[in-house]
Scaffold this motif. Structure first.
Motif, PDB file in Angstrom:
ATOM      1  N   ASN A 726      -6.975  -3.892  50.455  1.00 36.18           N
ATOM      2  CA  ASN A 726      -6.238  -5.034  49.924  1.00 36.18           C
ATOM      3  C   ASN A 726      -4.785  -4.986  50.386  1.00 36.18           C
ATOM      4  OD1 ASN A 726      -8.488  -5.945  48.580  1.00 36.18           O
ATOM      5  ND2 ASN A 726      -7.944  -4.967  46.644  1.00 36.18           N
ATOM      6  N   PHE A 794     -15.421 -12.517  44.302  1.00 28.44           N
ATOM      7  CA  PHE A 794     -14.687 -13.176  45.374  1.00 28.44           C
ATOM      8  C   PHE A 794     -15.551 -13.251  46.635  1.00 28.44           C
ATOM      9  CE2 PHE A 794     -10.263 -12.005  43.457  1.00 28.44           C
ATOM     10  CZ  PHE A 794     -10.454 -12.949  42.474  1.00 28.44           C
ATOM     11  N   TYR A 795     -15.061 -12.668  47.727  1.00 23.39           N
ATOM     12  CA  TYR A 795     -15.698 -12.760  49.052  1.00 23.39           C
ATOM     13  C   TYR A 795     -16.576 -11.552  49.365  1.00 23.39           C
ATOM     14  CZ  TYR A 795     -11.709  -9.757  49.301  1.00 23.39           C
ATOM     15  OH  TYR A 795     -10.819  -8.768  48.999  1.00 23.39           O
ATOM     16  N   GLY A 835      -8.794 -11.551  55.651  1.00 25.20           N
ATOM     17  CA  GLY A 835      -8.638 -12.827  54.967  1.00 25.20           C
ATOM     18  C   GLY A 835      -7.442 -12.852  54.041  1.00 25.20           C
ATOM     19  N   MET A 837      -5.908 -15.010  50.397  1.00 21.41           N
ATOM     20  CA  MET A 837      -6.221 -15.881  49.266  1.00 21.41           C
ATOM     21  C   MET A 837      -5.282 -17.087  49.267  1.00 21.41           C
ATOM     22  SD  MET A 837      -8.736 -14.606  47.630  1.00 21.41           S
ATOM     23  CE  MET A 837      -9.541 -13.170  46.915  1.00 21.41           C
ATOM     24  N   PRO A 882      -7.247 -17.044  42.317  1.00 25.97           N
ATOM     25  CA  PRO A 882      -7.243 -17.658  43.647  1.00 25.97           C
ATOM     26  C   PRO A 882      -8.199 -18.847  43.716  1.00 25.97           C
ATOM     27  CG  PRO A 882      -7.346 -15.273  43.811  1.00 25.97           C
ATOM     28  CD  PRO A 882      -7.526 -15.602  42.359  1.00 25.97           C
ATOM     29  N   SER A 885     -10.744 -18.058  49.521  1.00 29.97           N
ATOM     30  CA  SER A 885     -10.413 -17.024  50.501  1.00 29.97           C
ATOM     31  C   SER A 885     -10.703 -17.592  51.886  1.00 29.97           C
ATOM     32  CB  SER A 885     -11.253 -15.767  50.265  1.00 29.97           C
ATOM     33  OG  SER A 885     -11.205 -14.903  51.382  1.00 29.97           O
TER      34      SER A 885
END
Length: 924
Positions: A726, A794-795, A835, A837, A882, A885
């Motif tokens: 991250n 998330f992703y 990626g 956000m 978010p 993404s």
């Protein structure tokens, strides 16, 4: 075709049947196998007979032959002899375990078998005789049959092999057969592979297409843009796939109405071909037969290009041998590449080069080049697999696996039949001062065998061939993936909590996997209520009543007569309820106490702080000091116990909502008061855990890089782990800004993170499931942020599926059904994803214009970015998650970063208040 030295002596093969050479022992033929082929010593008194399926003399001789061939292969690879334990049959759990079954030549499939023994120990089985297998009708699936394995050689790590009997027989979840013609085993293998309920990696029908030189050359030239030898083909009643096809440059098809009376036509066509520019400077042509019957056999004659009469006579002679859907080919013979010699030019014949490439089908039906080797031999004789030595060769090749996409199930040999790997043969020739690879043919096993021969060399480790470079590794991963789908098709699962827009993939994937889903959901109008077999509306929002609700739900499930195989949830709020419900229904799940520990963040840390082991290192090393906060008095006490600066967050929160860096006591009191006032219940911010209350905690702030570790555990064993990185957050908040996968950590640091996450899960009692663990890597090692006892949000599921071909959702539902997930032991990333956000508070203008949802989706559909939508509406707010993404792929982190930065600048996502370059700085 072959690569020959045109100045060397002409080589030809008489056209009699005695000279039809078979390149592979499973290519067909009849009679007894060769004898005296295998120098070496191994036990002969092994139990090769299969109870209930006696073999005749000839079949028995072939079984003994293939057993000796296996021992010879193992011996040459430096591996131990097969141990016979057939006198003590394996019992197992028939129908509930992965069973990868191979029926074919041990020399051809040895790379696959050894790799399978590593990735799925004891589940990769080699059958040396069709009598070791049997087909039984599949209930409820007319015309299809299950394949049962009664006897096999099982493969294990370290090259260990065992001769096993299975009582009762094991049900195959994947079948790969060596196919061929002839009254021997090829026909039996083809019949066993037809119309199975389990996935099959080949069929006679597909092999007939893929190993027809003319058909595959047309396919490669037209659809793949691959250079093929200049070819003139005379076809007799060609297959439908060839009829009406446009001829490619240098590939001329002449359809014959009969095999006799064609002298004039043949002469005209041959004369035009020999004079054509397509042949370039070629001095020789070869005349050969093409078709399934001639697979692996060479019936050819070489002629100088100038000898028109000799070429015509040879074509006419071969026409007499044709059957329907077969062809006679006249094709260019290319001069060999002259390899440099250290002692100067060699006076002898040149060296011919034949390139073998193995291409495997991977996740999403995409081809992956897994290995390229180069065979080198004398240039004055045909260069084939078994008279050349394999050498490494770096090249970028493209192969086509799309031929079968338009075929019916009948044409494929069954609805489960696919071609999961191909061998692609190339000749390397020099033209115009450049080296040119010319595609010759596709094959089903010879290139794989050549790659295995290279990997098995004693010098392989010294050549730098790492274990994860095995040619068969992607194929075994595909076998496991298709086996998992086979095991899960039709399974009945109860899903607790439907989630939001970010979980829409669940319903699409369930349909693709053939799962039968039953849903419990609080919202009676949820869109997923129309996508499941059974919808149970039940108010679960008050989670302090989870134990009572679990009993009520269990009664509803029984009242509806649902026969469930498993029950699971991917929604934070419902995890404890799901564990309690599984307990009520007697279904597999981690204990409710473990789920409660992981669900409450302060409880997780305080429990692990007390967990000092053994074994060492204990989970306490990774825990962070913290204090639970339920009142102002708790805040006052906490600021004297927890070193500041610290992090304040909701005990049961999700999405980093309400998380803040606090530097002193006044900030702690101020933030506690704000959250207590603004986020009191579920209605204030749905989906972040307020149904559990709005209690908070204060924990020590630790410096370091932040990482996610997604784990798959079964029976307390770690089956897979995926680490992502991250980017720096926008302090004082902790909303995620950027991410990268796979991790850029050094291997030993990555191992530390995985082990820390694993130990923390075990320390909380989480033994079965897919879990997401957030950690920081500090100067003193990994430190735990929190455990999410469900698959990553998330992703993460999408990225792991894209890069590694592993579906965390499928792994989660397998665990929920009590089945060990069929996962590769060392999944390899196929690239890099990076990626950022997008936040409504920062990107409202861009998301309403240059980076609108429609624009982002269009770019996603074109493969220019990877979009994961996390929210439905553009609604700004003080406490936000978010919106989406946006990621870019690359062959390296640098390539992915530069693409992403350029995209964000172009779309207006990058800006002074949201500096994307800074957020990506951790990934350099």
């Amino acid at each position: 075709m072959l690569s020959l030295d045109p100045s060397g002596p002409e080589w030809d093969c008489p056209l009699g049947s005695k000279d039809l050479e078979d390149e592979g022992p499973w290519g067909g033929g009849s009679g007894l196998p060769p004898t005296g082929c295998f120098p070496g010593s191994w036990r002969q008194d092994v139990g090769l007979d299969c109870k209930g399926s006696p073999e005749g003399t000839e079949a028995r001789a072939w079984t003994v032959y293939y057993y000796s061939l296996l021992q010879s292969c193992l011996q040459q690879a430096g591996l131990p002899e097969t141990q016979d334990r057939s006198q003590a049959p394996r019992t197992g759990c028939p129908g509930a375990e992965v069973t990868l079954c191979v029926l074919g030549s041990p020399s051809t499939f040895l790379p696959v078998l050894l790799e399978g023994g590593v990735q799925s120990p004891g589940n990769m089985l080699l059958c040396l005789s069709p009598a070791w297998l049997m087909k039984v009708p599949a209930p409820g699936q007319p015309g299809e049959a299950a394949l049962l394995v009664s006897k096999a050689v099982s493969f294990h790590p370290g090259g260990l092999t065992f001769l096993d009997d299975f009582v009762p027989p094991r049900r195959a979840t994947y079948f790969l057969a060596g196919l061929g013609l002839g009254p021997s085993r090829g026909r039996e293998a083809a019949e066993l592979a037809r119309d199975l309920t389990c996935p099959t990696g080949a069929s006679a029908e597909l092999a007939r297409l893929l190993e027809d030189r003319l058909l595959t050359r047309q396919l490669l030239a037209q659809q793949g843009g691959v250079a093929v030898p200049a070819t003139l083909a005379f076809t007799y009643k060609p297959p439908g796939l060839l009829r009406g096809g446009d001829s490619s440059p240098g590939l001329r098809l002449v359809e014959l109405s009969g095999k006799e009376g064609q002298e004039t036509l043949v002469k005209e066509e041959v004369e035009a071909f020999l004079r054509s520019e397509a042949l370039g400077d070629v001095l020789q042509v070869a005349v050969k037969l093409s078709g399934w019957r001639w697979r692996g056999r060479q019936a050819l004659r070489l002629h100088p290009r100038a000898e028109l009469g000799a070429v015509v006579n040879t074509v006419l002679a071969l026409l007499e041998k044709l059957e329907e859907e077969e062809s006679v080919l006249v094709e260019a013979v290319y001069p060999p590449v002259q390899l440099p010699c250290s002692d100067g030019p060699s006076p002898g014949p040149g060296l011919a080069v034949r390139i073998c490439a193995v291409v495997c089908r991977t996740q999403g039906d995409r081809p992956l080049l897994s290995k390229v080797v180069c065979g080198v031999g004398r240039g004055d004789r045909p260069l084939r697999h078994h008279n050349s030595l394999p050498r490494t060769l770096e090249a970028a090749l493209t192969a086509m696996l799309a031929l079968e996409a338009g075929l019916s199930a009948e044409q494929r040999g069954g609805r489960r039949a696919h071609t999961d790997f191909l061998g692609v043969d190339f000749a390397l020739t020099a033209a115009g001062g450049m080296l040119t690879p010319v595609a010759l043919e596709l094959n089903g096993g010879l290139c794989l065998e050549a790659c295995g021969a290279l990997e098995g060399l004693w010098a392989a480790p010294r050549l730098g061939l790492a274990a994860d470079e095995a040619a068969a590794a992607p194929l075994v991963e595909t076998m496991l993936r298709r086996s998992a789908r086979c095991l899960m098709e039709g399974k009945q699962l109860l899903v607790v909590g439907a989630g939001g827009v970010s979980k829409k993939f669940v319903w699409e994937a369930a349909r693709d996997y053939g799962l039968q889903l039953h849903l419990v959901e609080s919202d009676p109008n949820h869109f997923a209520s129309q996508l499941v077999q059974t919808f149970i509306h039940f108010d679960m929002t008050e989670h302090r009543r989870d134990e009572e609700n679990a009993r009520l739900l269990a009664e509803l499930v029984r009242a509806r007569g649902l026969k469930l195989d498993g029950c699971f949830s991917y929604w934070d709020d419902c995890l404890v309820l799901t564990a309690l419900l599984c307990q009520e229904l007697g279904l597999p799940c981690s204990p409710p106490a473990a789920m409660r520990l992981a669900k409450k963040k302060s409880l997780t840390q305080l429990h692990l702080l007390r967990h000092h082991g053994p074994p060492w290192p204990a989970p306490s090393l990774h825990a962070v000091p913290c204090c639970p906060l339920e009142s102002e008095a708790d805040v006052e006490r906490a600021v004297h116990q927890v070193p500041l600066p610290g992090v304040m967050k909701l005990e049961f929160g999700a999405g980093a909502v309400g998380v803040r860096l606090v530097e002193d006591a006044p900030q702690c009191h101020e933030h506690f008061s704000r959250i207590t006032r603004d986020l009191q219940g579920e209605a204030d911010h749905p989906g972040i855990g307020l149904g559990w209350g709005n209690a908070m905690l204060l924990m020590e702030f630790v410096e370091g890089t932040e990482h996610d570790v997604d784990l798959v555990l079964f029976g307390g064993r770690l089956l897979a782990a995926f680490v992502s990185d991250n980017g720096p957050t926008r302090l004082p908040g902790f909303t995620e800004t950027a991410a990268c996968m796979p991790t850029g950590l050094a291997p030993e640091q990555e191992a530390q993170m995985v082990q820390a996450a694993f130990r923390c899960c075990l320390g909380c009692g989480l033994l079965d499931g897919v879990f997401n663990v957030e950690l920081k890597l500090t100067g003193a090692g990994p430190r735990l942020i929190e455990i999410n006892p469900r698959m990553g949000g998330f992703y993460l599921r999408d990225w792991i599926l894209e890069l590694y071909g592993v579906d965390l959702l499928l792994a989660a539902v397998m665990v929920a059904c009590g089945l060990r997930p069929a996962l590769p032991t060392r999944p390899r990333a196929r690239g890099h994803l990076m990626g950022v956000m997008c936040l409504v508070s920062q990107h409202l203008q861009a998301l309403s214009s240059t980076a609108s949802r429609e624009t982002l989706q269009a770019l996603h559909d074109r493969g220019l970015l990877r979009l994961n939508l996390l929210e439905e509406a553009l609604v700004p707010g003080e406490y936000e998650e978010p919106y989406c993404s946006v990621a870019c792929a690359g062959s390296s982190p640098t390539e992915a970063r530069l693409r992403l930065l350029g995209l964000c600048q172009g779309l207006g996502i990058d800006g002074p208040s949201y500096p994307v370059a800074h957020f990506l700085s951790h990934f350099k």
